[in-house]
Write an enzyme that holds these catalytic residues in place. Sequence first.
Site, mmCIF file in Angstrom:
data_model
loop_
_atom_site.group_PDB
_atom_site.id
_atom_site.type_symbol
_atom_site.label_atom_id
_atom_site.label_comp_id
_atom_site.label_asym_id
_atom_site.label_seq_id
_atom_site.Cartn_x
_atom_site.Cartn_y
_atom_site.Cartn_z
ATOM 1 N N ASN A 59 23.493 48.297 41.720
ATOM 2 C CA ASN A 59 24.677 49.153 41.768
ATOM 3 C C ASN A 59 25.460 48.817 43.030
ATOM 4 O OD1 ASN A 59 24.828 52.589 40.627
ATOM 5 N ND2 ASN A 59 24.829 50.709 39.459
ATOM 6 N N GLU A 117 30.330 54.449 30.329
ATOM 7 C CA GLU A 117 31.188 53.799 31.332
ATOM 8 C C GLU A 117 32.493 53.438 30.627
ATOM 9 O OE1 GLU A 117 28.442 50.776 32.494
ATOM 10 O OE2 GLU A 117 26.996 52.302 33.107
ATOM 11 N N TYR A 165 67.825 30.377 49.653
ATOM 12 C CA TYR A 165 66.849 31.425 49.933
ATOM 13 C C TYR A 165 65.491 30.894 50.382
ATOM 14 C CZ TYR A 165 69.869 34.925 47.643
ATOM 15 O OH TYR A 165 70.891 35.763 47.303
ATOM 16 N N TYR A 190 18.895 60.854 38.142
ATOM 17 C CA TYR A 190 19.352 59.644 37.468
ATOM 18 C C TYR A 190 18.843 58.384 38.169
ATOM 19 C CZ TYR A 190 22.307 55.857 35.826
ATOM 20 O OH TYR A 190 22.736 54.661 35.334
ATOM 21 N N PHE A 236 30.462 53.144 42.969
ATOM 22 C CA PHE A 236 30.311 51.733 42.563
ATOM 23 C C PHE A 236 31.549 51.198 41.860
ATOM 24 C CE2 PHE A 236 28.293 54.611 39.450
ATOM 25 C CZ PHE A 236 29.295 54.568 38.487
ATOM 26 N N ARG A 262 66.065 30.381 54.008
ATOM 27 C CA ARG A 262 66.600 31.526 54.732
ATOM 28 C C ARG A 262 65.706 32.765 54.637
ATOM 29 N NH1 ARG A 262 71.650 34.496 52.474
ATOM 30 N NH2 ARG A 262 71.776 32.558 51.291
ATOM 31 N N HIS A 302 19.436 43.407 32.956
ATOM 32 C CA HIS A 302 20.838 43.330 33.378
ATOM 33 C C HIS A 302 21.233 41.919 33.826
ATOM 34 C CE1 HIS A 302 20.437 47.595 33.015
ATOM 35 N NE2 HIS A 302 21.605 47.874 33.547
#
Length: 526
Positions: free
Chosen positions: A200, A417, A284, A58, A332, A287, A88
């Site tokens: 990646n 994906e 609060y 791959y 990844f 405290r 990309h």
Amino acid sequence: MSTHNNIFHFGEGHLTAGIAMAISEGSIQGKLSESTRKKVRDSSAIVANIVEKGDPVYGINTGFGPLCTTKISKSETKILQSNILQSHSVGVGAPIQSDIAKLMMILKVQSLAKGYSGIAETTLDRILWHIDHDAIPVVPSQGSVGASGDLAPLSHLFLPLIGLGKVVYKGKTMTTTALFKETGLGALDLGPKEGLALINGTQFIAAHAVKVIEKMHACLSHADIIGAMMIEGLQGSVKPFFSELHQLRPFKGNIHVANRIRFFLEDSEIMENHIECDRVQDPYSLRCMPQVHGASRNAWLHLKELLEIELNSVTDNPIIIDEDLTISGGSFHGQPLAMAIDYACLAASEIGNIADRRIYLSLEGISEGVPKLLMKDTGINSGYMILQYTTAALASENKGLCFPASADSIPTSLGQEDHVSMGSISGRKALQVLDNVAKIQAIELLTAAQAFEFRKPLKSGVILDEVHKAVRKKVTFAEKDRVFADDIEKGIALIEDRTILRIVQKVMKKHTLASDSPFEAEFEVY
């Protein structure tokens, strides 16, 4: 040790958020040792052998994502790597800050230098050139889903390697073509798998997490200091910070915060002045600082621990183990950091939330000696009333930003994906929240200093007195209304340039913190 003589060896040294920041700032230089270079060359040679053999692996001789079954010929394997960077590069939105883009490169080198990615030595050297010469690629902020790596931002980050994209160099944004003309560099010819190895990984998420760790550390430190000053101004009780109480519920963060605040209040005339008062307990927001600030400390510590694992991991795909074993997995995927960043985002927001409550409390006029709205002559003057409107708006905005990005997943890559982390969004949101909290803390600093003033001529401990003096050098006591936005801007500067933290560190060097907590170092170093 990770560094020696201000040198960090990528791929060998243990990288932390602090070291990554130091490399980015130039106080530590990152280098590749000869043993690391050999590992890188060996891994690259394995990839070359895979191409020669022709067995499908791959991303080396196949397409990407849903195209993983498409075989790529030996002659096209290099074109594939150049194409992946271009196809990309689909990011949108405003560019991320250059220091975050620089961190991305630093973190990517650390991962690639482990020797499991098939990257070429010359490619690593070119990335190091960009780091060392502050030629920082322009990276859009939006477009990553945080799985299959931070594909879009990493593609933009490494476009300059092949002569495309833009960089910020010597204070100017320019095309990579212009950079090459100025420096004499030329485009690289990426080998098989290199493009995929570059894009990646989780470096966009992790770089944001580094900044979250750094900013949140300052945020938490400011919270204890300013909270202690507010206790002084409103004459709150020191008892909720006694170690005897917190040993019975020993969360690390709680113990640490209680120790710090108790130390800040030591030797205070203001505390001594009301030691016999008949008030049983405080609200609060005063405290419960150890419980609330402490819980946020624990979230910070959790993120720090996970981030260090990530910074020293190999996060691309596939992984080249040896000549006989390549593994296509999912290292990844950003989920381990995405969830922790979302947790830290909530923790940061809560620091702003409780600070807003203390600001509101300081305006109520219920503490003897401190007038309503922190000003004696009100009616004609509104005093500090509207400053709390601003903190309310910021605290509310932060609550909206706290929805966990990691709770969402939209399938991508034609279903290949089918679960993603959205961790890139987690990181961006967390930094937005921290910026808002810094503004809230600036306003709490102003209101705490104003309340503190009404306790004069009584003195606090040496630390808080010095902090108050530093505030007064920039912002005077307010006896009547004025343009408080100007005061707020000065307060924000005191927070953002770490003036208050430097003063506290300087004073504390002259004193020994008598701590019964074994966790001090964990919270002081990142």
